[in-house]
Design a protein around this motif. Structure first.
Motif, short mmCIF file in Angstrom:
data_model
loop_
_atom_site.label_atom_id
_atom_site.label_comp_id
_atom_site.label_asym_id
_atom_site.label_seq_id
_atom_site.Cartn_x
_atom_site.Cartn_y
_atom_site.Cartn_z
N GLN A 156 14.84 40.86 -54.07
CA GLN A 156 14.29 42.11 -53.52
C GLN A 156 12.78 42.03 -53.36
O GLN A 156 12.23 42.42 -52.32
CB GLN A 156 14.67 43.27 -54.44
CG GLN A 156 16.16 43.58 -54.47
CD GLN A 156 16.54 44.60 -55.52
OE1 GLN A 156 15.77 44.88 -56.45
NE2 GLN A 156 17.74 45.17 -55.41
N ARG A 157 12.09 41.51 -54.35
CA ARG A 157 10.63 41.43 -54.30
C ARG A 157 10.16 40.44 -53.24
O ARG A 157 9.07 40.59 -52.68
CB ARG A 157 10.09 41.03 -55.67
CG ARG A 157 10.20 42.14 -56.71
CD ARG A 157 10.05 41.62 -58.13
NE ARG A 157 10.05 42.69 -59.11
CZ ARG A 157 10.29 42.54 -60.41
NH1 ARG A 157 10.55 41.32 -60.90
NH2 ARG A 157 10.28 43.57 -61.23
N GLU A 184 22.48 48.29 -60.21
CA GLU A 184 22.78 47.64 -58.92
C GLU A 184 23.64 46.41 -59.13
O GLU A 184 24.57 46.14 -58.36
CB GLU A 184 21.48 47.28 -58.21
CG GLU A 184 20.61 48.47 -57.83
CD GLU A 184 19.36 48.04 -57.10
OE1 GLU A 184 19.46 47.29 -56.12
OE2 GLU A 184 18.25 48.43 -57.54
#
Length: 337
Positions: free
Chosen positions: A160-161, A291
């Motif tokens: 994600q980052r 998640e």
């Protein structure tokens, strides 16, 4: 209750009978079902890390059953199965993060570890409410498998980052380790078109490649263009990392979750021209655990091939030796009180 302790003047884990931990305001008490034992934990008692005040109970990610809470409006209820995350930090931007029952990354982490020193290698664990995530009903994997969630969460946060998008070609450096193999499964779960594995233990890499047609074990000198590199490697070999950076397509990213001990050199002009990113990623926000659990519940993150070797708390020495010698790829070690 029985617990694995780190004590003064002894450079190995010891098993002790201790009193049940107290319940500060905002705490949750759980019965531990299984706790993850990573190989690097062998160094915890040696005294070189910034740990909680000794004596303390060691611990890492775990699965537990809620026994009690201190808040009447707590979102947790007795007999609920939860993931226990040892990561703790303050609410500001100061670097004060660390792990309950383990170590702090900066001196400022000491104040958190003094309040919450004791980890999950015990019959019960008491931690701050924000460190717990409910296990959804659709997740049926046993606790000794689910206690690896922290490694999946670390990988997911790194993707994600780094700006991962479905359809990307991913390369994982250090793919044979616990984190690298976990990252491979996460990459498949979130839509990588291909996952290319780089690592030293080729037997484990080929075992991983047998799980899915999208997985490729790279050969020496491979120059296939890639969109995303997740670097899980440690040690002094920076050459692979530097070469992988040179293979990034335009707008591609290299995200570091490992611990290289030498400085790497990069062609910053090429990185600039291709709008490439170099990103560091440490652990994950607590919300990422939910998640990961959603990916597991949906079937996207397949844990069916993950294996756990289980040991009782009283066998911590044998368990630690087994983790150091055997952990990697799809196999990890879990402690079960």
């Amino acid at each position: 209750m029985k617990a694995v302790r780190v004590v003064d003047e002894i450079k190995e884990f010891v098993v002790r009978e201790i009193e049940r931990p107290a319940m500060p305001t905002g705490a949750v008490r759980v019965k531990i079902e299984a706790a993850f034992l990573p190989p690097y934990f062998e160094h915890l008692p040696e005294g070189s890390w910034r740990t909680p005040p000794r004596p303390f109970t060691a611990g890492q990610c775990a699965i537990g059953t809620v026994l009690e809470t201190t808040q009447g409006d707590s979102p947790f209820r007795p007999r609920q199965l939860v993931y226990c995350d040892m990561y703790i930090q303050g609410s500001g931007s100061e670097a004060d993060h660390g792990f309950i029952g383990c170590f702090g990354l900066t001196p400022a982490a000491s104040r958190h570890l003094a309040v919450w020193p004791n980890g999950t290698f015990a019959e019960e664990f008491v931690g701050p409410e924000q460190c717990f995530t409910p296990i959804p009903d659709g997740v049926t994997a046993p606790p000794e498998i689910l206690c690896r969630i922290g490694w999946f969460g670390t990988a997911l946060a790194a993707f994600q980052r780094g700006g991962f998008k479905p359809g990307m070609t991913v390369a994982i450096n250090g793919a044979a380790g616990l984190l690298g193999a976990s990252a491979m499964l996460v990459a498949l779960a979130i839509g990588a078109s291909q996952v290319r594995l780089i690592g030293r233990r080729t037997n484990l890499l080929h075992e991983l490649a047998g799980l899915d047609r999208r997985i490729v074990v790279e050969e020496a000198g491979d120059k296939t263009p890639i969109d995303f590199v997740l670097d899980c490697s440690g040690g002094e070999d920076v050459a692979k990392t530097e070469t992988l950076a040179e293979r990034l397509r335009r707008f591609g990213a290299l995200t570091f979750v490992g611990a290289l001990t030498r400085r790497a050199s990069f062609d910053t002009s090429a990185l600039m021209r291709n709008s490439n990113s170099l990103v560091g990623s440490f652990w994950f926000p607590h919300a990422v655990a939910a998640e990961v659990l959603s990916l597991i519940a949906s079937g996207a993150l397949d844990l069916s091939k993950i294996r756990a070797e289980c040991f009782g708390i009283e066998n911590i020495k044998t368990a630690m030796e087994y983790s150091v010698q055997k952990s990697g790829g799809l196999l990890h070690v879990a402690l079960k009180p």
